[in-house]
Design a protein around this motif. Structure first.
Motif, PDB file in Angstrom:
ATOM      1  N   LEU A 181      -0.797  -4.596  -4.584  1.00  0.00           N
ATOM      2  CA  LEU A 181      -0.174  -4.794  -3.273  1.00  0.00           C
ATOM      3  C   LEU A 181      -0.764  -3.850  -2.232  1.00  0.00           C
ATOM      4  O   LEU A 181      -0.922  -4.226  -1.062  1.00  0.00           O
ATOM      5  CB  LEU A 181       1.339  -4.587  -3.361  1.00  0.00           C
ATOM      6  N   SER A 182      -1.087  -2.651  -2.647  1.00  0.00           N
ATOM      7  CA  SER A 182      -1.718  -1.696  -1.750  1.00  0.00           C
ATOM      8  C   SER A 182      -3.061  -2.231  -1.261  1.00  0.00           C
ATOM      9  O   SER A 182      -3.364  -2.184  -0.065  1.00  0.00           O
ATOM     10  CB  SER A 182      -1.912  -0.358  -2.458  1.00  0.00           C
ATOM     11  N   ASP A 183      -3.860  -2.746  -2.188  1.00  0.00           N
ATOM     12  CA  ASP A 183      -5.164  -3.306  -1.820  1.00  0.00           C
ATOM     13  C   ASP A 183      -5.018  -4.504  -0.896  1.00  0.00           C
ATOM     14  O   ASP A 183      -5.790  -4.664   0.054  1.00  0.00           O
ATOM     15  CB  ASP A 183      -5.944  -3.709  -3.068  1.00  0.00           C
ATOM     16  N   LEU A 184      -4.039  -5.349  -1.157  1.00  0.00           N
ATOM     17  CA  LEU A 184      -3.814  -6.523  -0.320  1.00  0.00           C
ATOM     18  C   LEU A 184      -3.413  -6.113   1.107  1.00  0.00           C
ATOM     19  O   LEU A 184      -3.932  -6.666   2.077  1.00  0.00           O
ATOM     20  CB  LEU A 184      -2.741  -7.417  -0.941  1.00  0.00           C
ATOM     21  N   SER A 185      -2.516  -5.154   1.206  1.00  0.00           N
ATOM     22  CA  SER A 185      -2.105  -4.680   2.527  1.00  0.00           C
ATOM     23  C   SER A 185      -3.273  -4.042   3.266  1.00  0.00           C
ATOM     24  O   SER A 185      -3.438  -4.243   4.476  1.00  0.00           O
ATOM     25  CB  SER A 185      -0.964  -3.668   2.401  1.00  0.00           C
ATOM     26  N   GLU A 186      -4.081  -3.296   2.546  1.00  0.00           N
ATOM     27  CA  GLU A 186      -5.242  -2.666   3.170  1.00  0.00           C
ATOM     28  C   GLU A 186      -6.247  -3.714   3.645  1.00  0.00           C
ATOM     29  O   GLU A 186      -6.819  -3.599   4.731  1.00  0.00           O
ATOM     30  CB  GLU A 186      -5.903  -1.712   2.184  1.00  0.00           C
ATOM     31  N   PHE A 187      -6.449  -4.752   2.849  1.00  0.00           N
ATOM     32  CA  PHE A 187      -7.355  -5.834   3.234  1.00  0.00           C
ATOM     33  C   PHE A 187      -6.869  -6.527   4.506  1.00  0.00           C
ATOM     34  O   PHE A 187      -7.646  -6.782   5.429  1.00  0.00           O
ATOM     35  CB  PHE A 187      -7.464  -6.844   2.088  1.00  0.00           C
ATOM     36  N   ARG A 188      -5.575  -6.812   4.556  1.00  0.00           N
ATOM     37  CA  ARG A 188      -5.011  -7.446   5.762  1.00  0.00           C
ATOM     38  C   ARG A 188      -5.137  -6.534   6.977  1.00  0.00           C
ATOM     39  O   ARG A 188      -5.395  -7.003   8.089  1.00  0.00           O
ATOM     40  CB  ARG A 188      -3.562  -7.824   5.518  1.00  0.00           C
ATOM     41  N   ALA A 189      -4.949  -5.242   6.774  1.00  0.00           N
ATOM     42  CA  ALA A 189      -5.091  -4.284   7.871  1.00  0.00           C
ATOM     43  C   ALA A 189      -6.531  -4.264   8.381  1.00  0.00           C
ATOM     44  O   ALA A 189      -6.769  -4.212   9.592  1.00  0.00           O
ATOM     45  CB  ALA A 189      -4.657  -2.893   7.410  1.00  0.00           C
ATOM     46  N   ILE A 190      -7.499  -4.333   7.483  1.00  0.00           N
ATOM     47  CA  ILE A 190      -8.905  -4.342   7.891  1.00  0.00           C
ATOM     48  C   ILE A 190      -9.222  -5.602   8.682  1.00  0.00           C
ATOM     49  O   ILE A 190      -9.947  -5.550   9.688  1.00  0.00           O
ATOM     50  CB  ILE A 190      -9.821  -4.203   6.655  1.00  0.00           C
TER      51      ILE A 190
END
Length: 66
Positions: free
Chosen positions: A35-44
């Motif tokens: 979930l952390s990676d997914l949120s970071e991807f969306r933020a990018i």
């Protein structure tokens, strides 16, 4: 001038969402790395949109100034 105002409002909205996603990614880092990676991807992805709007806004301002 309304076009610049609408771009500015969109930037504010996206910037708020970007900050939420970065905070969410940070909070999930210890408990759920996926979930952390997914949120970071969306933020990018949002950051990319913000950069394009910043460029567009700068172009619009330079056209008005000319």
């Amino acid at each position: 001038m309304s076009r610049i105002d609408s771009i500015k409002q969109k930037q504010i909205k996206l910037n708020t969402r970007y900050k939420e996603l970065v905070e969410q990614a940070y909070n999930f880092r210890q408990t759920d790395s996926a979930l952390s990676d997914l949120s970071e991807f969306r933020a990018i992805k949002l950051l990319n949109k913000l950069n394009r709007l910043k460029y567009l806004s700068r172009e619009m301002k330079s056209q008005i100034a000319s």
